[in-house]
Design a protein around this motif. Structure first.
Motif, PDB file in Angstrom:
ATOM      1  N   ALA A  51       0.828  -1.257   0.012  1.00 26.83           N
ATOM      2  CA  ALA A  51      -0.118  -0.078  -0.070  1.00 26.83           C
ATOM      3  C   ALA A  51       0.805   1.168   0.068  1.00 26.83           C
ATOM      4  CB  ALA A  51      -0.931   0.009   1.181  1.00 26.83           C
ATOM      5  N   ASN A  52       2.100   1.210   0.478  1.00 22.09           N
ATOM      6  CA  ASN A  52       2.725   2.534   0.549  1.00 22.09           C
ATOM      7  C   ASN A  52       4.350   2.306  -0.030  1.00 22.09           C
ATOM      8  OD1 ASN A  52       4.241   0.922   2.699  1.00 22.09           O
ATOM      9  ND2 ASN A  52       3.442   2.233   4.405  1.00 22.09           N
ATOM     10  N   ALA A  53       4.609   1.027  -0.678  1.00 14.89           N
ATOM     11  CA  ALA A  53       5.717   0.985  -0.910  1.00 14.89           C
ATOM     12  C   ALA A  53       6.246   1.727  -1.955  1.00 14.89           C
ATOM     13  CB  ALA A  53       5.969  -0.562  -1.489  1.00 14.89           C
ATOM     14  N   ALA A  54       5.436   2.208  -3.083  1.00 20.41           N
ATOM     15  CA  ALA A  54       6.079   3.024  -4.266  1.00 20.41           C
ATOM     16  C   ALA A  54       6.161   4.569  -3.412  1.00 20.41           C
ATOM     17  CB  ALA A  54       4.708   3.128  -5.119  1.00 20.41           C
ATOM     18  N   SER A  79       0.665  12.201  -0.822  1.00 19.14           N
ATOM     19  CA  SER A  79      -0.757  12.340  -0.513  1.00 19.14           C
ATOM     20  C   SER A  79      -1.246  11.108   0.261  1.00 19.14           C
ATOM     21  CB  SER A  79      -1.694  13.038  -1.530  1.00 19.14           C
ATOM     22  OG  SER A  79      -1.669  11.898  -2.823  1.00 19.14           O
ATOM     23  N   GLY A  80      -2.345  11.073   1.029  1.00 19.08           N
ATOM     24  CA  GLY A  80      -2.914  10.092   1.568  1.00 19.08           C
ATOM     25  C   GLY A  80      -3.922  10.551   2.646  1.00 19.08           C
ATOM     26  N   PRO A  81      -4.659   9.569   3.146  1.00 21.25           N
ATOM     27  CA  PRO A  81      -5.761   9.804   4.061  1.00 21.25           C
ATOM     28  C   PRO A  81      -4.900  10.324   5.520  1.00 21.25           C
ATOM     29  CG  PRO A  81      -5.612   7.657   3.463  1.00 21.25           C
ATOM     30  CD  PRO A  81      -4.755   8.229   2.422  1.00 21.25           C
ATOM     31  N   ALA A  82      -5.769  10.617   6.437  1.00 19.23           N
ATOM     32  CA  ALA A  82      -5.394  11.067   7.484  1.00 19.23           C
ATOM     33  C   ALA A  82      -4.869   9.732   8.309  1.00 19.23           C
ATOM     34  CB  ALA A  82      -6.575  11.612   8.470  1.00 19.23           C
ATOM     35  N   GLY A  83      -3.717   9.679   9.087  1.00 19.73           N
ATOM     36  CA  GLY A  83      -3.260   8.546   9.557  1.00 19.73           C
ATOM     37  C   GLY A  83      -2.601   7.470   8.809  1.00 19.73           C
ATOM     38  N   SER A  84      -2.338   8.095   7.395  1.00 22.52           N
ATOM     39  CA  SER A  84      -1.725   7.082   6.629  1.00 22.52           C
ATOM     40  C   SER A  84      -0.188   7.025   6.890  1.00 22.52           C
ATOM     41  CB  SER A  84      -2.055   7.276   5.417  1.00 22.52           C
ATOM     42  OG  SER A  84      -1.456   8.797   4.845  1.00 22.52           O
ATOM     43  N   GLY A  85       0.514   7.847   7.620  1.00 19.71           N
ATOM     44  CA  GLY A  85       1.995   7.884   7.774  1.00 19.71           C
ATOM     45  C   GLY A  85       2.680   9.044   6.962  1.00 19.71           C
ATOM     46  N   THR A 120       3.605  19.345 -10.049  1.00 19.80           N
ATOM     47  CA  THR A 120       4.483  18.498  -9.115  1.00 19.80           C
ATOM     48  C   THR A 120       4.306  17.199  -9.236  1.00 19.80           C
ATOM     49  OG1 THR A 120       4.812  20.427  -7.770  1.00 19.80           O
ATOM     50  CG2 THR A 120       5.490  18.320  -6.844  1.00 19.80           C
ATOM     51  N   THR A 121       5.254  16.390  -9.310  1.00 14.49           N
ATOM     52  CA  THR A 121       5.118  14.847  -9.354  1.00 14.49           C
ATOM     53  C   THR A 121       4.215  14.353  -7.971  1.00 14.49           C
ATOM     54  OG1 THR A 121       7.086  14.528 -10.591  1.00 14.49           O
ATOM     55  CG2 THR A 121       6.347  12.613  -9.615  1.00 14.49           C
ATOM     56  N   PRO A 122       3.236  13.377  -8.045  1.00 18.33           N
ATOM     57  CA  PRO A 122       2.487  13.058  -6.673  1.00 18.33           C
ATOM     58  C   PRO A 122       2.826  11.697  -6.580  1.00 18.33           C
ATOM     59  CG  PRO A 122       1.095  13.114  -8.747  1.00 18.33           C
ATOM     60  CD  PRO A 122       2.472  13.617  -9.449  1.00 18.33           C
ATOM     61  N   THR A 123       2.733  11.093  -5.462  1.00 21.88           N
ATOM     62  CA  THR A 123       2.775   9.800  -4.774  1.00 21.88           C
ATOM     63  C   THR A 123       1.791   9.853  -3.963  1.00 21.88           C
ATOM     64  OG1 THR A 123       4.183   8.264  -4.355  1.00 21.88           O
ATOM     65  CG2 THR A 123       4.597  10.215  -3.312  1.00 21.88           C
ATOM     66  N   THR A 124       1.144   8.568  -3.823  1.00 23.32           N
ATOM     67  CA  THR A 124       0.019   8.436  -2.860  1.00 23.32           C
ATOM     68  C   THR A 124       0.227   7.464  -2.157  1.00 23.32           C
ATOM     69  OG1 THR A 124      -1.433   9.489  -4.673  1.00 23.32           O
ATOM     70  CG2 THR A 124      -2.544   8.303  -2.771  1.00 23.32           C
ATOM     71  N   ILE A 125      -0.129   7.329  -0.492  1.00 24.30           N
ATOM     72  CA  ILE A 125      -0.414   6.088   0.075  1.00 24.30           C
ATOM     73  C   ILE A 125      -1.824   5.534   0.172  1.00 24.30           C
ATOM     74  CG2 ILE A 125      -0.167   5.466   2.648  1.00 24.30           C
ATOM     75  CD1 ILE A 125       2.092   7.407   2.932  1.00 24.30           C
ATOM     76  N   GLY A 126      -1.918   4.627  -0.325  1.00 30.46           N
ATOM     77  CA  GLY A 126      -3.217   4.138  -0.444  1.00 30.46           C
ATOM     78  C   GLY A 126      -4.067   3.414   0.803  1.00 30.46           C
ATOM     79  N   ASP A 127      -5.051   2.988   0.884  1.00 29.47           N
ATOM     80  CA  ASP A 127      -5.859   2.616   1.983  1.00 29.47           C
ATOM     81  C   ASP A 127      -5.000   1.242   2.208  1.00 29.47           C
ATOM     82  OD1 ASP A 127      -7.952   4.475   1.812  1.00 29.47           O
ATOM     83  OD2 ASP A 127      -9.128   2.956   0.584  1.00 29.47           O
ATOM     84  N   ASP A 179      -3.338  -2.232   3.297  1.00 31.88           N
ATOM     85  CA  ASP A 179      -3.843  -3.779   3.044  1.00 31.88           C
ATOM     86  C   ASP A 179      -3.718  -4.259   4.469  1.00 31.88           C
ATOM     87  OD1 ASP A 179      -1.097  -3.962   3.581  1.00 31.88           O
ATOM     88  OD2 ASP A 179      -0.497  -4.018   1.408  1.00 31.88           O
ATOM     89  N   ASP A 180      -4.200  -5.564   4.372  1.00 31.81           N
ATOM     90  CA  ASP A 180      -3.885  -6.366   5.779  1.00 31.81           C
ATOM     91  C   ASP A 180      -2.669  -6.260   6.418  1.00 31.81           C
ATOM     92  OD1 ASP A 180      -6.709  -6.991   5.170  1.00 31.81           O
ATOM     93  OD2 ASP A 180      -6.105  -9.126   4.583  1.00 31.81           O
ATOM     94  N   ASP A 181      -1.623  -6.435   5.965  1.00 31.84           N
ATOM     95  CA  ASP A 181      -0.517  -6.489   6.460  1.00 31.84           C
ATOM     96  C   ASP A 181      -0.100  -5.024   7.100  1.00 31.84           C
ATOM     97  OD1 ASP A 181       0.328  -9.086   6.203  1.00 31.84           O
ATOM     98  OD2 ASP A 181       1.146  -8.641   4.160  1.00 31.84           O
ATOM     99  N   LEU A 182      -0.328  -3.751   6.248  1.00 28.54           N
ATOM    100  CA  LEU A 182      -0.126  -2.445   6.738  1.00 28.54           C
ATOM    101  C   LEU A 182      -1.157  -2.307   7.694  1.00 28.54           C
ATOM    102  CD1 LEU A 182       1.278   0.181   6.619  1.00 28.54           C
ATOM    103  CD2 LEU A 182      -0.044   0.832   4.585  1.00 28.54           C
ATOM    104  N   LEU A 183      -2.384  -2.351   7.659  1.00 25.26           N
ATOM    105  CA  LEU A 183      -3.172  -2.207   8.778  1.00 25.26           C
ATOM    106  C   LEU A 183      -2.815  -2.884  10.310  1.00 25.26           C
ATOM    107  CD1 LEU A 183      -5.922  -0.785   9.604  1.00 25.26           C
ATOM    108  CD2 LEU A 183      -7.163  -2.901   9.173  1.00 25.26           C
TER     109      LEU A 183
END
Length: 222
Positions: free
Chosen positions: A25-28, A47-53, A141-148, A150-154
């Motif tokens: 979910a956040n490797a890229a 970018s990413g949702p609140a609490g995503s790191g 500006t180049t964007p990168t995103t932390i997604g929702d 996955d089970d391992d990350l949660l």
């Protein structure tokens, strides 16, 4: 018997690179943020949702690059000509008055070829920026995103949230919770806070039995 009084003490937050758990979910985002030499024009939006790191990863970058971290809400003219890389946190709260400051800061860093990392919950095209020249530079500006998560990350996020509160939960509790809550960073933070509060109030160990009771109580209020 009177209930134990509890207080909202701030939890300690671990922000070293070794504390950052990388999953699909956040490797890229992790690879890109930690390799600023690869950023086109030396600037990146994370970018990413609140609490995503995002703040955690920004701190990793700042430590690695010797960067200064500035909250968008605290951006002043003093930041226009820094001699370090810069992180601007939470750009959505940038004031209209600070837009010109960020515009000049952006141009200074571009001329000096120093990295600029910006964190946000949304992508640049969704930001409410009134200054046209700044808006165009942000959208380029180049964007990168932390997604929702996955089970391992949660599961890892839940483990870290407990650790930040100096709680050592039962070994299987993080995965138990990850399978029973909404798959979001906000939900993870909410359930850990609720379990912590219940454990303090009831003077009980943090384990699956307590967690199950908290989950049931929260479901009953939905």
């Amino acid at each position: 018997m009177a209930e134990q009084l509890t207080f909202s003490w701030p939890a300690g937050i671990a922000l070293t690179a070794g504390d950052f758990f990388v999953s699909e979910a956040n490797a890229a985002a992790f690879v890109l943020v930690t390799h600023p030499d690869s950023w086109p024009e030396r600037k990146l939006v994370l970018s990413g949702p609140a609490g995503s790191g995002k703040s955690h990863l920004a701190k990793v970058f700042a430590t690695q690059a010797g960067a200064q971290i500035i909250a968008a809400s605290a951006l002043t003219d003093e930041a226009i000509h820094p001699d370090t890389a810069i992180v601007i946190e939470d750009i959505e709260v940038l004031s209209d008055a600070a837009e010109t400051t960020l515009f000049h800061l952006h141009n200074h860093l571009a001329t000096a070829r120093m990295p600029l990392l910006i964190t946000a919950q949304s992508v640049p095209a969704q930001w409410d920026i009134a200054l046209p020249d700044l808006a165009s530079r942000m959208q380029a500006t180049t964007p990168t995103t932390i997604g929702d998560p996955d089970d391992d990350l949660l599961t890892a996020v839940i483990m870290k949230l407990f650790a930040d509160r100096q709680i050592m939960p039962a070994p299987k509790l993080p995965s138990y919770l990850a399978a029973r809550i909404e798959r979001s960073f906000t939900a993870a933070a909410a359930i850990v806070a609720a379990i912590d509060a219940a454990a303090l109030k009831q003077k009980r160990a943090v384990n699956e039995r307590l967690a199950g009771e908290v989950l049931s109580a929260l479901a009953a209020h939905d």
